[in-house]
Scaffold this motif. Sequence first.
Motif, short mmCIF file in Angstrom:
data_model
loop_
_atom_site.label_atom_id
_atom_site.label_comp_id
_atom_site.label_asym_id
_atom_site.label_seq_id
_atom_site.Cartn_x
_atom_site.Cartn_y
_atom_site.Cartn_z
N THR A 144 -19.29 -6.01 66.96
CA THR A 144 -20.45 -6.33 67.79
C THR A 144 -20.15 -7.49 68.73
O THR A 144 -20.50 -7.46 69.91
CB THR A 144 -21.65 -6.69 66.90
OG1 THR A 144 -21.96 -5.57 66.05
CG2 THR A 144 -22.87 -7.02 67.73
N HIS A 193 -28.79 -9.42 69.90
CA HIS A 193 -27.79 -8.35 69.79
C HIS A 193 -27.19 -8.25 68.40
O HIS A 193 -26.31 -7.41 68.17
CB HIS A 193 -26.68 -8.57 70.82
CG HIS A 193 -27.17 -8.59 72.23
ND1 HIS A 193 -27.75 -7.49 72.84
CD2 HIS A 193 -27.19 -9.58 73.16
CE1 HIS A 193 -28.09 -7.80 74.09
NE2 HIS A 193 -27.77 -9.07 74.30
N PRO A 235 -33.63 -0.93 67.29
CA PRO A 235 -32.75 -1.21 68.42
C PRO A 235 -33.36 -0.61 69.68
O PRO A 235 -34.14 0.34 69.63
CB PRO A 235 -31.46 -0.49 68.04
CG PRO A 235 -31.91 0.66 67.19
CD PRO A 235 -33.14 0.18 66.46
N PRO A 250 -32.40 -0.10 74.24
CA PRO A 250 -31.37 -0.23 75.27
C PRO A 250 -31.64 -1.41 76.20
O PRO A 250 -32.23 -1.27 77.26
CB PRO A 250 -31.45 1.11 76.02
CG PRO A 250 -32.87 1.56 75.83
CD PRO A 250 -33.27 1.07 74.46
N HIS A 251 -31.19 -2.57 75.79
CA HIS A 251 -31.26 -3.78 76.62
C HIS A 251 -30.43 -3.57 77.89
O HIS A 251 -29.50 -2.76 77.91
CB HIS A 251 -30.72 -4.96 75.81
CG HIS A 251 -30.80 -6.28 76.48
ND1 HIS A 251 -29.81 -6.76 77.29
CD2 HIS A 251 -31.76 -7.24 76.45
CE1 HIS A 251 -30.14 -7.95 77.74
NE2 HIS A 251 -31.32 -8.28 77.25
N THR A 278 -26.55 -4.75 76.78
CA THR A 278 -26.06 -3.96 75.66
C THR A 278 -27.15 -3.90 74.60
O THR A 278 -28.12 -4.66 74.65
CB THR A 278 -24.75 -4.54 75.08
OG1 THR A 278 -24.19 -3.63 74.14
CG2 THR A 278 -24.98 -5.90 74.43
N THR A 279 -27.00 -3.02 73.65
CA THR A 279 -28.05 -2.76 72.66
C THR A 279 -28.58 -4.05 72.03
O THR A 279 -27.82 -4.93 71.63
CB THR A 279 -27.52 -1.85 71.54
OG1 THR A 279 -27.08 -0.62 72.12
CG2 THR A 279 -28.61 -1.56 70.52
N TRP A 285 -32.06 -5.76 69.52
CA TRP A 285 -33.01 -5.46 68.46
C TRP A 285 -34.31 -6.22 68.68
O TRP A 285 -34.29 -7.37 69.12
CB TRP A 285 -32.42 -5.85 67.10
CG TRP A 285 -31.29 -4.98 66.66
CD1 TRP A 285 -29.98 -5.06 67.06
CD2 TRP A 285 -31.36 -3.89 65.75
NE1 TRP A 285 -29.24 -4.09 66.46
CE2 TRP A 285 -30.05 -3.35 65.64
CE3 TRP A 285 -32.40 -3.31 65.01
CZ2 TRP A 285 -29.76 -2.26 64.83
CZ3 TRP A 285 -32.11 -2.23 64.19
CH2 TRP A 285 -30.81 -1.71 64.11
#
Length: 211
Positions: free
Chosen positions: A12, A125, A160, A162-163, A166-167, A169
Amino acid sequence: MGERAAAQPASTDDVVRAAYSDRADEYAAALGSISAMDPLDIQLISDWAARCRGPIVDAGCGPGHWTHWLSELGADVEGVDLVPAFVELARTRFPTASYRVAQLDDLGLPDQAAAGILAWYSMIHLGPARVPTVLREFRRCLRDDGSLVVGFFASVRLEPFPHTVTTAWSWPVDELTRHVEDAGFVVRDAQTRPNPARPDRLHGVLLADRA
């Protein structure tokens, strides 16, 4: 010939580091200034910093705007970030403050070295399984009278999404509160309000003291 070793999935941290490195200048231009922050958050963080009687760590400082702001207020503050490109940007844009590269679960500080930790959207993230480890690291680094501020995306359920980079939460306030308190804090205040930048998510803030 021996079989070729299977490629290992990126961690990550590697994914986040690469994603923000590619867009560091864009991020700094859009969000890397205090003028881009909500006045309510500026007041909250300024008031919190005034109560911290010692060094503050801006954990996940990005391009350095909060670190610089706190330094301008007279705080003894250091910004740390996973992304070297952010640290270099911060040093260039705000050279009067101190910055270095570090991970959230290894801040590189002695035990009880800080009076306050600001984690402003820097945990978004992290997968849920890693959050307790990071929170325990925050507690280790804080003095007995230290305090923590967490800014985060809030939602009805842990999920989660889709920022832009990147992904990320988003967390139910009660669930994140439980993790913070399980790590050895007492949550003194929890706030949410609409997030104009993400109408599908609430803006959340937790203020906690080291138990």
